[in-house]
Design a protein around this motif. Structure first.
Motif, PDB file in Angstrom:
ATOM      1  N   ALA A 150      -4.143   6.654  -4.228  1.00  0.00           N
ATOM      2  CA  ALA A 150      -4.708   8.004  -4.200  1.00  0.00           C
ATOM      3  C   ALA A 150      -6.072   8.018  -3.505  1.00  0.00           C
ATOM      4  N   ASP A 151      -6.914   7.031  -3.812  1.00  0.00           N
ATOM      5  CA  ASP A 151      -8.224   6.947  -3.153  1.00  0.00           C
ATOM      6  C   ASP A 151      -8.063   6.683  -1.656  1.00  0.00           C
ATOM      7  N   LEU A 152      -7.104   5.846  -1.304  1.00  0.00           N
ATOM      8  CA  LEU A 152      -6.897   5.516   0.105  1.00  0.00           C
ATOM      9  C   LEU A 152      -6.304   6.694   0.870  1.00  0.00           C
ATOM     10  N   ASP A 153      -5.425   7.436   0.217  1.00  0.00           N
ATOM     11  CA  ASP A 153      -4.912   8.671   0.833  1.00  0.00           C
ATOM     12  C   ASP A 153      -6.070   9.611   1.158  1.00  0.00           C
ATOM     13  N   ASP A 154      -6.978   9.745   0.200  1.00  0.00           N
ATOM     14  CA  ASP A 154      -8.131  10.630   0.371  1.00  0.00           C
ATOM     15  C   ASP A 154      -9.026  10.132   1.508  1.00  0.00           C
ATOM     16  N   ALA A 155      -9.270   8.822   1.527  1.00  0.00           N
ATOM     17  CA  ALA A 155     -10.123   8.253   2.571  1.00  0.00           C
ATOM     18  C   ALA A 155      -9.510   8.456   3.954  1.00  0.00           C
ATOM     19  N   LEU A 156      -8.211   8.218   4.077  1.00  0.00           N
ATOM     20  CA  LEU A 156      -7.551   8.340   5.376  1.00  0.00           C
ATOM     21  C   LEU A 156      -7.416   9.788   5.825  1.00  0.00           C
ATOM     22  N   SER A 157      -7.405  10.713   4.880  1.00  0.00           N
ATOM     23  CA  SER A 157      -7.388  12.125   5.266  1.00  0.00           C
ATOM     24  C   SER A 157      -8.717  12.529   5.892  1.00  0.00           C
ATOM     25  N   ARG A 158      -9.775  11.812   5.551  1.00  0.00           N
ATOM     26  CA  ARG A 158     -11.107  12.099   6.084  1.00  0.00           C
ATOM     27  C   ARG A 158     -11.404  11.277   7.347  1.00  0.00           C
ATOM     28  N   MET A 159     -10.853  10.065   7.409  1.00  0.00           N
ATOM     29  CA  MET A 159     -11.104   9.187   8.542  1.00  0.00           C
ATOM     30  C   MET A 159      -9.808   8.424   8.858  1.00  0.00           C
ATOM     31  N   PRO A 160      -8.943   9.000   9.689  1.00  0.00           N
ATOM     32  CA  PRO A 160      -7.587   8.476   9.871  1.00  0.00           C
ATOM     33  C   PRO A 160      -7.487   7.122  10.579  1.00  0.00           C
ATOM     34  N   ASP A 161      -8.564   6.619  11.153  1.00  0.00           N
ATOM     35  CA  ASP A 161      -8.472   5.362  11.908  1.00  0.00           C
ATOM     36  C   ASP A 161      -9.042   4.168  11.148  1.00  0.00           C
ATOM     37  N   MET A 162      -9.098   4.246   9.829  1.00  0.00           N
ATOM     38  CA  MET A 162      -9.659   3.157   9.026  1.00  0.00           C
ATOM     39  C   MET A 162      -8.608   2.065   8.811  1.00  0.00           C
ATOM     40  N   GLY A 163      -8.680   1.025   9.619  1.00  0.00           N
ATOM     41  CA  GLY A 163      -7.710  -0.053   9.512  1.00  0.00           C
ATOM     42  C   GLY A 163      -7.700  -0.719   8.156  1.00  0.00           C
ATOM     43  N   ASP A 164      -8.899  -0.904   7.553  1.00  0.00           N
ATOM     44  CA  ASP A 164      -8.953  -1.584   6.256  1.00  0.00           C
ATOM     45  C   ASP A 164      -8.305  -0.746   5.164  1.00  0.00           C
ATOM     46  N   ALA A 165      -8.346   0.582   5.315  1.00  0.00           N
ATOM     47  CA  ALA A 165      -7.696   1.446   4.331  1.00  0.00           C
ATOM     48  C   ALA A 165      -6.179   1.323   4.421  1.00  0.00           C
ATOM     49  N   TYR A 166      -5.647   1.298   5.645  1.00  0.00           N
ATOM     50  CA  TYR A 166      -4.204   1.101   5.803  1.00  0.00           C
ATOM     51  C   TYR A 166      -3.780  -0.262   5.253  1.00  0.00           C
ATOM     52  N   GLN A 167      -4.579  -1.279   5.527  1.00  0.00           N
ATOM     53  CA  GLN A 167      -4.247  -2.623   5.055  1.00  0.00           C
ATOM     54  C   GLN A 167      -4.185  -2.663   3.534  1.00  0.00           C
ATOM     55  N   LEU A 168      -5.198  -2.106   2.883  1.00  0.00           N
ATOM     56  CA  LEU A 168      -5.231  -2.142   1.424  1.00  0.00           C
ATOM     57  C   LEU A 168      -4.118  -1.291   0.829  1.00  0.00           C
ATOM     58  N   ARG A 169      -3.835  -0.158   1.457  1.00  0.00           N
ATOM     59  CA  ARG A 169      -2.747   0.668   0.939  1.00  0.00           C
ATOM     60  C   ARG A 169      -1.412  -0.057   1.108  1.00  0.00           C
ATOM     61  N   GLY A 170      -1.266  -0.787   2.232  1.00  0.00           N
ATOM     62  CA  GLY A 170      -0.057  -1.587   2.407  1.00  0.00           C
ATOM     63  C   GLY A 170       0.091  -2.628   1.314  1.00  0.00           C
ATOM     64  N   GLN A 171      -1.021  -3.258   0.944  1.00  0.00           N
ATOM     65  CA  GLN A 171      -0.983  -4.245  -0.142  1.00  0.00           C
ATOM     66  C   GLN A 171      -0.583  -3.582  -1.462  1.00  0.00           C
ATOM     67  N   ALA A 172      -1.087  -2.375  -1.688  1.00  0.00           N
ATOM     68  CA  ALA A 172      -0.757  -1.670  -2.924  1.00  0.00           C
ATOM     69  C   ALA A 172       0.718  -1.286  -2.950  1.00  0.00           C
ATOM     70  N   TRP A 173       1.240  -0.787  -1.815  1.00  0.00           N
ATOM     71  CA  TRP A 173       2.670  -0.466  -1.765  1.00  0.00           C
ATOM     72  C   TRP A 173       3.520  -1.714  -1.979  1.00  0.00           C
ATOM     73  N   LEU A 174       3.103  -2.823  -1.405  1.00  0.00           N
ATOM     74  CA  LEU A 174       3.854  -4.065  -1.596  1.00  0.00           C
ATOM     75  C   LEU A 174       3.842  -4.484  -3.062  1.00  0.00           C
ATOM     76  N   ALA A 175       2.673  -4.372  -3.692  1.00  0.00           N
ATOM     77  CA  ALA A 175       2.558  -4.729  -5.108  1.00  0.00           C
ATOM     78  C   ALA A 175       3.430  -3.830  -5.985  1.00  0.00           C
ATOM     79  N   LYS A 176       3.663  -2.606  -5.536  1.00  0.00           N
ATOM     80  CA  LYS A 176       4.508  -1.669  -6.287  1.00  0.00           C
ATOM     81  C   LYS A 176       5.997  -1.854  -5.984  1.00  0.00           C
ATOM     82  N   GLY A 177       6.316  -2.802  -5.084  1.00  0.00           N
ATOM     83  CA  GLY A 177       7.717  -3.023  -4.758  1.00  0.00           C
ATOM     84  C   GLY A 177       8.252  -2.033  -3.753  1.00  0.00           C
ATOM     85  N   GLU A 178       7.380  -1.570  -2.836  1.00  0.00           N
ATOM     86  CA  GLU A 178       7.773  -0.606  -1.803  1.00  0.00           C
ATOM     87  C   GLU A 178       7.479  -1.189  -0.423  1.00  0.00           C
TER      88      GLU A 178
END
Length: 226
Positions: A150-178
Motif C-alpha cells: 500500500a505504501d509503495l502503491d502510494d509512492a509510485l503514484s507520486r513518482m512513477p520512476d522509482m526503481g527501488d519502489a518497484y523492486q521492494l514491491r516485487g519482493q513483497a508480491w513474491l513473499a505473498k506467493g504472487e
C-alpha cells in the motif's frame, strides 16, 4: 523605540541569524563529509561543537558519527530525540532526522523502531514518496506485506520512476506467493535501473517461483497471512 529604529534592528537580527544558520550548515556539511572517511574524528568534532553550545547541528553530527562507528541504535535514538527537541529546527529538518533514524534502525534490524520513526516523519511530510518507500521497508521486515504494498502503491503514484519502489514491491508480491505480479514489478524496476544487481537477483528468484508454481499446477502458498 521609534518604528524605523525597530525595523532596522529587526533586519540586523535577521541578518545575524541567517549568517549563524549558514555557518552552522557549513560546519555540519563538513562534519558529515568527514564521517565517510574519519568517523572517529568526526565524532570528536561533534563533541567539541556540542560543548560550545549544544547546537542541533552538533547533536546531529555526533549521532551520525555514532551510527558510522557501529553504535547504530544509540545514534538513531539520538536522532529521534533531536527530532522531538524544542530546538530541533524546522519541520523539514525534523523529518530528515526521523528519516535518518529510521534507516539506521533498519540497518540494525530494529524494524519496530524504524516503523515508529518513519511514521513520525510521514506525519510531518505525508506526501514524500521517499519516506513512503522507507516505511514500506520497515513493514516488509515485519512481514506486513499488504501494508508495504500500500505504501509503495502510494509512492509510485507520486513518482512513477522509482526503481527501488518497484523492486521492494516485487519482493513483497513474491513473499505473498504472487510471482507473476512480482515479475511485473521486476520488469519495471529493470527499466528504471537496468544495471541493478539486486534486481537481477530478484528476477532469478521470481523466475524460480514461477517455475515451481507451473510445475505444481497451482499458486504458491502465501508466506504471510496478511
Amino acid at each position: 523605540m521609534p518604528i524605523i529604529a525597530a525595523a532596522v534592528s529587526l533586519v540586523l537580527l535577521q541578518s545575524a541569524g541567517e549568517k549563524l544558520a549558514a555557518a552552522e550548515q557549513d560546519r555540519l556539511d563538513a562534519c558529515v563529509s568527514r564521517i565517510e572517511s574519519e568517523p572517529e574524528e568526526a565524532y570528536e568534532d561533534g563533541l567539541a561543537w556540542t560543548f560550545e553550545g549544544n547546537r542541533p547541528g552538533a547533536r546531529q553530527c555526533t549521532a551520525l558519527a555514532l551510527i558510522a562507528l557501529g553504535h547504530i541504535e544509540e545514534g538513531a535514538s539520538r536522532l529521534v530525540s533531536l527530532a522531538n527537541a524544542a530546538d530541533g529546527g524546522t519541520l523539514e529538518q525534523r523529518a530528515a532526522y526521523l528519516s535518518q533514524a529510521g534507516n539506521a534502525f533498519i540497518e540494525a534490524g530494529a524494524a519496530d523502531d524504524a516503523l515508529a520513526a518513519f511514521d513520525g516523519a510521514l506525519k510531518i511530510a505525508p506526501d514524500a514518496p521517499e519516506l513512503l518507500v522507507d516505511r514500506a521497508s520497515a513493514h516488509f521486515l515485519l512481514a506486513n506485506y499488504d501494508k508495504a504494498i500500500a505504501d509503495l502503491d502510494d509512492a509510485l503514484s507520486r513518482m512513477p520512476d522509482m526503481g527501488d519502489a518497484y523492486q521492494l514491491r516485487g519482493q513483497a508480491w513474491l513473499a505473498k506467493g504472487e510471482p507473476d505480479k512480482a515479475m511485473a514489478d521486476v520488469t519495471a524496476a529493470m527499466a528504471a535501473d537496468p544495471e541493478n544487481i539486486d534486481v537481477l537477483v530478484l528476477r532469478g528468484q521470481v523466475r524460480e517461483a514461477q517455475r515451481i508454481e507451473a510445475e505444481s499446477g497451482g499458486p504458491l502458498e502465501r508466506i504471510s497471512g496478511n
